[in-house]
Design an enzyme around this catalytic site. Structure first.
Site, short mmCIF file in Angstrom:
data_model
loop_
_atom_site.label_atom_id
_atom_site.label_comp_id
_atom_site.label_asym_id
_atom_site.label_seq_id
_atom_site.Cartn_x
_atom_site.Cartn_y
_atom_site.Cartn_z
CB THR A 98 -1.09 0.16 1.28
OG1 THR A 98 0.02 0.11 2.15
CG2 THR A 98 -1.64 -1.32 1.43
CD GLU B 79 -5.23 -2.26 1.48
OE1 GLU B 79 -5.38 -1.54 0.65
OE2 GLU B 79 -4.73 -1.91 2.69
CE LYS C 99 -13.46 11.93 13.17
NZ LYS C 99 -11.94 11.22 13.23
CD1 TRP D 46 -17.71 12.91 12.58
CD2 TRP D 46 -17.81 11.17 11.14
NE1 TRP D 46 -17.29 12.00 12.99
CE2 TRP D 46 -17.41 10.98 12.39
CE3 TRP D 46 -17.98 10.36 9.98
CZ2 TRP D 46 -16.91 9.57 12.37
CZ3 TRP D 46 -17.67 9.04 10.19
CH2 TRP D 46 -17.27 8.77 11.43
P1 ADP Z 1 -3.33 4.01 -0.17
O1 ADP Z 1 -4.48 3.46 0.74
O2 ADP Z 1 -1.94 3.81 0.15
O3 ADP Z 1 -3.63 5.55 -0.75
P2 ADP Z 1 -4.61 2.71 -2.61
O4 ADP Z 1 -4.31 2.99 -3.66
O5 ADP Z 1 -4.74 1.15 -1.94
O6 ADP Z 1 -3.42 3.22 -1.77
O7 ADP Z 1 -5.76 3.69 -1.91
C1 ADP Z 1 -7.21 3.07 -1.65
C2 ADP Z 1 -8.14 4.39 -0.91
O8 ADP Z 1 -8.10 5.48 -1.96
C3 ADP Z 1 -9.48 3.97 -0.72
O9 ADP Z 1 -9.35 3.40 0.61
C4 ADP Z 1 -9.96 5.45 -0.83
O10 ADP Z 1 -9.85 5.98 0.41
C5 ADP Z 1 -9.51 5.84 -1.92
N1 ADP Z 1 -10.16 5.80 -3.02
C6 ADP Z 1 -10.09 4.89 -3.93
N2 ADP Z 1 -11.00 5.22 -5.20
C7 ADP Z 1 -11.58 6.32 -4.85
C8 ADP Z 1 -12.75 7.12 -5.25
N3 ADP Z 1 -13.20 6.75 -6.37
N4 ADP Z 1 -13.32 7.84 -4.71
C9 ADP Z 1 -12.89 8.07 -3.35
N5 ADP Z 1 -11.72 7.62 -2.73
C10 ADP Z 1 -11.28 6.61 -3.60
#
Ligand code: ADP
Length: 552
Positions: free
Chosen positions: A189, A334, A449, A454
């Protein structure tokens, strides 16, 4: 009575089967790559499959054992594709490393993964030379180029040349069969919210993900498509496109290191690209370039945008001004990464255009293979009413069970038990409506917050991005003595635009409740991004947490 077994062939799902299929049934279909060396390289699936076999032979000759990790530090290109298949298809683990991370983080990741071989593009030779003393598990260094581009000298002991390694092998080698749960790929990640964690994909999860991905309710990629993955192969396998395209025999176009608007547009036009996928920041550059020169797309029809919330203003521009179908998607490292995509259902055909658009702006609904739910702080399921927000949980065939090195059910293995089922907590906060459309309202760490209520940073950013003077915007929590946190807007203006803070804040009138409007605006020249092009809000919070808000 014992349960009756089916009498169908047992064929384990394997990554090599995807490329073998492409070579056999779409052998002449092209794979085009803009390479670091500066040329535009053309090959076919037949060739890629032959060279992937040579990769497998070369790894065996180097003494790289089955199950060992082979790291890659490379752009999107045919050699990286050959490595994907040669490494995983032979029973080793392809560990794609994000070169945009800090050097110490890369060293940490390589040590954690215990990579045995490291393959890298010319761009990353200085980085690898710098890292070498800190990564003792690496026994072989492979520069992904030909003899003519090898450096005259290097501090790396016995630097190998990729093309020479392949040339030494005859390709007479058969893809082995093994258990479909064998590990195939490893991706960490990107560490937006903490230390990187390793996600170990399997052949089974990867092939099932690709099957889901090509379906019309997902990316809908077919043999008539020309696919350009802008998303890097070092980030969640370019969202699985290098597996999905061979599965359907679609032509692949790799942009290499040049991801600016002008280079992407030129490549899309010259190779007649029909489908692409990328994060919103990539589109910012492309849109700016195309608007400046009055350009259009002659073949591009569809794009999947995800990885971060796609601002509605961007979706509108791409659809109305450039005639694209924009598919908003959500996923994570993930989840391989596809989780949800915002396709409409048949019953939505009767909705007016604006109502349809509002649905398409959500992160969308799952495809078969993934399930989701939202829960409260006590892990109790919340209603699917499109309003109640809770922690988003997922489970499915291509969702991580535990991180690399974590014990099943150990304290370092994140999962939530809901009614006896094992779910993965995403760290996202979302609503789900009665039709199953999920909308991310925030990441739990990014939520603002204010006085116990929120405020969604995504909602504030989307409004700001719709203002004609705004190029990019971030909303973060700023410390407040009374409300604990209040929203602060940080804005990059479009060239030549100079709106006042008051003008931008007035723009929120009527769009959110008065108490949700940001307290102040800070103008900056650029915003920090993560290694995968997302807003780095952690860094912004560090800088502006104690920003003096008006009236405080
Ligand atoms: P990291 O968690 O290290 O940034 P990832 O690429 O796995 O790496 O990120 C996943 C996260 O990206 C998701 O948990 C979410 O918060 C965000 N995310 C992915 N796609 C979207 C989307 N279309 N809209 C909003 N958030 C998104």
């Amino acid at each position: 009575m014992p349960i009756l077994s089916g009498q169908m062939m047992q064929m384990p799902l394997s990554i090599s089967s995807l490329l073998r299929h492409a070579a056999r049934h779409a052998g002449d279909v092209e794979v085009v790559s803009r390479r670091v060396e500066g040329d535009l390289h053309r090959t076919t699936y037949v060739e890629v499959e032959r060279r992937a076999r040579q990769v497998a032979q070369a790894l065996a000759r180097l003494g790289c054992a089955l199950g060992e990790r082979v790291g890659t530090l490379a752009w999107n290109g045919h050699r990286h594709l050959e490595l994907f298949y040669g490494i995983s298809g032979s029973g080793r683990v392809c560990h794609t490393i994000n070169p945009r991370l800090h050097a110490e983080q890369i060293a940490w990741i390589i040590n954690h993964a215990q990579d045995r071989v490291l393959c890298f593009d010319l761009t990353f030779l200085p980085l690898v030379e710098q890292l070498a003393p800190q990564i003792p598990s690496v026994a072989h260094w492979v520069l992904m180029t030909d003899r003519g581009h090898m450096p005259a000298s290097s501090s790396l002991e016995s630097l190998l040349c990729y093309e020479e390694l392949l040339a030494a092998e005859d390709g007479h080698w058969a893809w082995p069969e093994f258990d479909e749960n064998t590990a195939s790929g490893l991706c960490y990640t990107s560490g937006t919210t903490g230390m990187p964690k390793g996600v170990l994909y399997s052949h089974r999860s990867t092939v099932l993900h690709a099957l889901g991905q090509v379906s019309v309710d997902a990316m809908g990629i077919g043999s008539r498509d020309v696919v350009l993955p802008v998303t890097p192969m070092f980030h969640v396998n370019a969202w699985g496109v290098p597996f999905a395209a061979p599965m359907v025999g679609a032509k692949l176009v790799f942009p290499g290191p040049r991801l600016d608007g002008a280079s992407l547009h030129e490549l899309m036009e010259s190779e007649r690209v029909t489908f692409t996928a990328g994060v919103p920041t990539v589109w910012l550059g492309l849109i700016t370039h195309m608007k400046k020169l009055g350009l259009s797309f002659s073949t591009l029809r569809r794009t999947v945008i995800g990885g971060a919330a796609c601002p509605p203003a961007m979706m509108r521009t791409l659809e109305d001004d450039f005639g694209l179908e924009v598919i908003h998607a959500w996923g994570m490292t993930e989840t391989s990464p596809l989780g949800t995509l915002a396709h409409l259902k048949a019953k939505h055909a009767s909705l007016d255009a604006e109502a349809r658009r509002l649905l398409q702006q959500k992160q969308g609904k799952v495809i078969y293979g993934v399930d989701l739910t939202i829960v409260d702080a006590n892990d109790q399921p919340l209603p699917w009413d499109g309003r109640t927000a809770g922690q988003l949980l997922v489970r499915g065939h291509w969702v991580v069970d535990r991180y690399l090195g974590a014990a099943k059910n150990g304290s370092d293995s994140p999962h939530v038990d809901v009614a006896g089922e094992r779910w993965f907590p995403t760290g996202d906060v979302a609503t789900i409506d009665a039709d199953g459309y999920m909308q991310i309202t925030d990441r739990s760490k990014d939520v603002i917050k204010s006085g116990g209520e929120w405020i969604s940073s995504i909602v504030l950013e989307n409004i700001a991005m719709a203002h004609p003077a705004v190029h990019e915007a971030a909303a973060i929590a700023c410390h407040h003595p009374k409300w604990d946190e209040r929203p602060l807007l940080i804005v990059v203006c479009k060239p030549g635009a100079e709106p006042s803070a008051q003008e931008l804040l007035r723009f929120f009138d009527g769009k959110v409740a008065a108490w949700q409007v940001p307290d102040d605006v800070v103008f900056v020249d650029e915003l920090p991004h993560t290694a995968t092009g997302k807003l780095l809000k952690m860094a912004l919070r560090d800088t502006y947490r104690d920003h003096r808000l008006p009236g405080v």
